[in-house]
Structure formats: C-alpha cells, structure tokens
Design an enzyme around this catalytic site. Sequence first.
Site, short mmCIF file in Angstrom:
data_model
loop_
_atom_site.label_atom_id
_atom_site.label_comp_id
_atom_site.label_asym_id
_atom_site.label_seq_id
_atom_site.Cartn_x
_atom_site.Cartn_y
_atom_site.Cartn_z
N ARG A 93 0.81 -1.23 0.00
CA ARG A 93 0.00 0.00 0.00
C ARG A 93 0.84 1.28 0.00
O ARG A 93 0.36 2.34 0.37
CB ARG A 93 -0.98 0.02 1.18
CG ARG A 93 -2.02 -1.10 1.12
CD ARG A 93 -3.12 -0.88 2.16
NE ARG A 93 -4.14 -1.89 2.04
CZ ARG A 93 -4.16 -3.04 2.71
NH1 ARG A 93 -3.17 -3.31 3.55
NH2 ARG A 93 -5.14 -3.89 2.55
N LYS B 3 3.17 11.45 -10.58
CA LYS B 3 2.31 10.66 -11.45
C LYS B 3 3.00 9.35 -11.79
O LYS B 3 4.15 9.34 -12.24
CB LYS B 3 2.01 11.41 -12.74
CG LYS B 3 0.77 12.27 -12.72
CD LYS B 3 0.47 12.74 -14.13
CE LYS B 3 -0.83 13.52 -14.17
NZ LYS B 3 -1.14 13.95 -15.55
N GLU C 280 8.91 18.38 -24.02
CA GLU C 280 8.36 18.77 -22.72
C GLU C 280 8.94 20.11 -22.27
O GLU C 280 8.26 20.90 -21.61
CB GLU C 280 8.66 17.69 -21.68
CG GLU C 280 8.05 16.33 -21.97
CD GLU C 280 6.54 16.28 -21.76
OE1 GLU C 280 5.95 17.30 -21.32
OE2 GLU C 280 5.94 15.22 -22.05
N LYS D 118 7.38 22.81 -13.23
CA LYS D 118 6.62 21.64 -12.80
C LYS D 118 6.35 21.70 -11.29
O LYS D 118 5.23 21.43 -10.83
CB LYS D 118 7.38 20.36 -13.16
CG LYS D 118 6.66 19.04 -12.82
CD LYS D 118 5.64 18.69 -13.87
CE LYS D 118 4.95 17.35 -13.62
NZ LYS D 118 5.64 16.21 -14.22
N GLU E 284 -4.24 17.11 -9.97
CA GLU E 284 -4.89 17.47 -11.22
C GLU E 284 -6.37 17.78 -11.06
O GLU E 284 -7.20 17.39 -11.89
CB GLU E 284 -4.70 16.34 -12.25
CG GLU E 284 -4.65 16.86 -13.69
CD GLU E 284 -4.24 15.77 -14.66
OE1 GLU E 284 -4.92 14.75 -14.74
OE2 GLU E 284 -3.21 15.95 -15.33
N ARG F 130 -3.18 21.81 -12.53
CA ARG F 130 -2.23 20.83 -13.04
C ARG F 130 -2.59 20.31 -14.43
O ARG F 130 -1.74 19.81 -15.16
CB ARG F 130 -2.10 19.67 -12.05
CG ARG F 130 -1.02 18.67 -12.45
CD ARG F 130 -0.64 17.73 -11.34
NE ARG F 130 0.35 16.77 -11.79
CZ ARG F 130 1.08 15.99 -11.00
NH1 ARG F 130 0.91 16.06 -9.70
NH2 ARG F 130 1.96 15.16 -11.50
N ASN G 197 -0.78 19.03 -19.40
CA ASN G 197 -1.13 18.11 -20.48
C ASN G 197 -1.14 18.80 -21.84
O ASN G 197 -1.64 18.22 -22.83
CB ASN G 197 -2.50 17.48 -20.21
CG ASN G 197 -2.46 16.52 -19.04
OD1 ASN G 197 -1.67 15.58 -19.02
ND2 ASN G 197 -3.29 16.78 -18.03
N HIS H 147 -0.65 16.89 -25.04
CA HIS H 147 -0.74 15.47 -24.71
C HIS H 147 -2.07 14.84 -25.14
O HIS H 147 -2.13 13.63 -25.33
CB HIS H 147 -0.55 15.26 -23.20
CG HIS H 147 0.86 15.45 -22.75
ND1 HIS H 147 1.54 16.63 -22.94
CD2 HIS H 147 1.73 14.62 -22.11
CE1 HIS H 147 2.77 16.51 -22.45
NE2 HIS H 147 2.90 15.32 -21.95
N HIS I 224 -1.24 11.67 -27.00
CA HIS I 224 -1.50 10.34 -26.46
C HIS I 224 -2.32 9.50 -27.44
O HIS I 224 -2.10 8.30 -27.59
CB HIS I 224 -2.25 10.44 -25.13
CG HIS I 224 -1.37 10.77 -23.97
ND1 HIS I 224 -1.87 11.13 -22.73
CD2 HIS I 224 -0.03 10.78 -23.84
CE1 HIS I 224 -0.86 11.35 -21.90
NE2 HIS I 224 0.26 11.16 -22.56
N HIS J 160 7.26 9.29 -27.09
CA HIS J 160 6.26 10.11 -26.42
C HIS J 160 6.43 11.59 -26.76
O HIS J 160 5.47 12.28 -27.12
CB HIS J 160 6.35 9.90 -24.90
CG HIS J 160 5.49 10.83 -24.11
ND1 HIS J 160 4.11 10.79 -24.17
CD2 HIS J 160 5.80 11.83 -23.25
CE1 HIS J 160 3.61 11.73 -23.37
NE2 HIS J 160 4.62 12.37 -22.81
#
Length: 365
Positions: free
Chosen positions: A122, A144, A186, A230, A240, A244, A248, A251, A255, A268
């Site tokens: 956990r 993330k 990025e 960042k 997010e 935040r 993206n 993206h 994606h 990517h």
Amino acid sequence: MSSVIKVDIPEKSYEITVAPGSLDQLGAKMAGLKLGKKVLLVSNPMIFKHYGERAIASLQNAGFEVVHYNLPPGERYKTLNSIQKIYDVALENRLERSSTMVALGGGVVGDMTGFAAATWLRGINVVQVPTSLLAMVDSSVGGKTGVNHPQGKNLIGAFHQPSLVLIDPEVLKTLPAREFRAGMAEVIKYGVIWDAELFTQLERSKHLDQLRYVKSDLINYILTHSCQAKADVVSKDEKESGLRAILNYGHTIGHAVESLTNYRLFKHGEAVGIGMVAAGEIAVKLGLWQQTDTERQNTIIKKAGLPTQLPADLDIAELIDALQLDKKVKSGKVRFVLPTQIGEVKVTDEVPTDTINQVLAEMKT
C-alpha cells in the site's frame, strides 16, 4: 553548478537536486532522508550498463542493502505484467514499508517503478534518478505513476510522490539523439504554458536537436527552469483537480497518436510535438491566440527536430474516437489545453469536433 528546487506539497514535500556528478551522491542523499536499509533499484539493461554499478556502489557505501531488477526497454512493456515482475522481486527480497524503490532510467522506468512503489504494501518510498531529458524535466517530478492499458496510455496509475529526485546532467551524454529530441518537447511545453523567458531562451538557441550543440549553461537553465515550472504547478495542484491539467498541453492528441500507432512509430515526446502543433492551430482557429505565436512555437518544435505532421495513413475518425479514451474526458467532453499567449494557456471542453477534424486533416503529410 548545482540547484535545489523544493516541491512544496503539504503531506510530502521533497527536493529536486540538479547537479553534475550527483549520481555518485545518491547514497549520501538517501541516507540523509532516514529511509530503511533495503533498496530495490529498477532500471533497464542499457541504462544499467552505463550507470547501474555506480548507483549501487553509492548506495552500498552509504549502508544500504541493494538488489536490482532490469525491465525490458520500451513503452510497449509499460504494462501490469511488468509490474508483476517488480512485485516478485520485492517479495523475494522481503521489501518492507520502510524500504525504497529507486528508479534509474527514463520515463517508462520511472512511471513503472513509481507505480510499483505506490502499490507494494500500500505504498513504500520511491526515489527518482532520471537518465533521459524527458524524465528529468517532466515525468520524474510530481508523483504521477502508471502503466498503459492496450486501449489507452497511462489509464492505470496512482499519485505517489517521490522522497527525492536526483538529476545528474552528465548522464545525458549517453542518451541517444532521438531521445534527447523527444525530451525537448516537454521543455518547449513549459515555455508555452508557464515560462515565457524559457521560451525566449529556446528561441535564441541555434540548436536544440542534439546535446553536443547545446551549451552546458543552457542545459542547466533548461533543467532548472523546467523543474521549477513543474514544481510550481504541482505545489498548487497535486492531483490534477484544476491547474495541473495545463501540464497536459500537447498530450491530448499526442496520447491518441501514440495509442493508434501502438507506441511503436513515435516516441512520447515526438507525439507531444505533434499534439502541440495541433493545439496551437486549434487555438488560432478559435481566436484564442495569434498566428504569429503558433508560428514561433512551431519553429522551435522544428528546431528541436520533432515531427509536426501526422502520418498520411492515420485515420482521422479513429483519432477522434481515441480522444474519448483520454483520462481528461469529463461528461463525455474532451478537454483541451490551448494557448492564449506565450507563457499562458486555458483549459476548455468547448472545442467543436469540426475544428479538430479540420486541423488534423491539414496536418496530414
């Protein structure tokens, strides 16, 4: 020149250290955090060949008990099956809740190690030691983690902040040129969404496509300013819920392009470059920013050696459908991050499908 950037999150603040030669200080840095003695270092064969023994030596010299596991390289191995193998090593070596997983590698290694650490017992400690430009400026910071589902990128994941991010710019010397270019996407993103001065510095540079042509002081500037951007955003919005989402930028379509090409045609960052071009063109058509600004952005993207067009055989209808699988879809509406001026963007779900279709059609080679 070294820099320390604080990621100020209420429940778990941590530091990003950017310093040449700092890989050899990994053990000492971790020892200062009072972490448990057992460490599982996760890498891939290529990265481990270059830096694995140095990292392990540093950890052992600081009193840590280290085992390591190498994941196969590549986005297509970013799956739950790979995570299972990390769990197997963790179980075999009796990792405890005070133990730490160390991610030594690029974004794929970092995302998977972070997810394994988030879910083993956990949640145990994770330290990010990024070795690619993309991981240094983006994926190693902010917590993330995740893996891909066959129908979509990073659909399975968790937020799990690292205890430390250690960035050694010298390891970029062994990074393939294509990976360097992918990471630059990025960096450009941060210039568009947050840091106009960073954008200006990128404009002034004659070369952005190969490390050997980029001066070391600019590399340090890129790393520190990207990480600061960042950190600023994540500190204001860890999970997010609002701000935040601007990270993206590029993206959403990026994606979808990755997914439709089975993560084999584009890196990517290359897909993000295409996504930023598309977002800029959409913003122009919606009257949100100027044609001159999108041309400035696209010039930098090209200077970084990144693609700006879609493959001729990519089906636009399938691409539109793939957008619906994006994690940011809300009430069936696709949310886009669109620029309004250099250094500022807005998030909107009011982009007509006809506009998306038109832009994507114009971008086909």
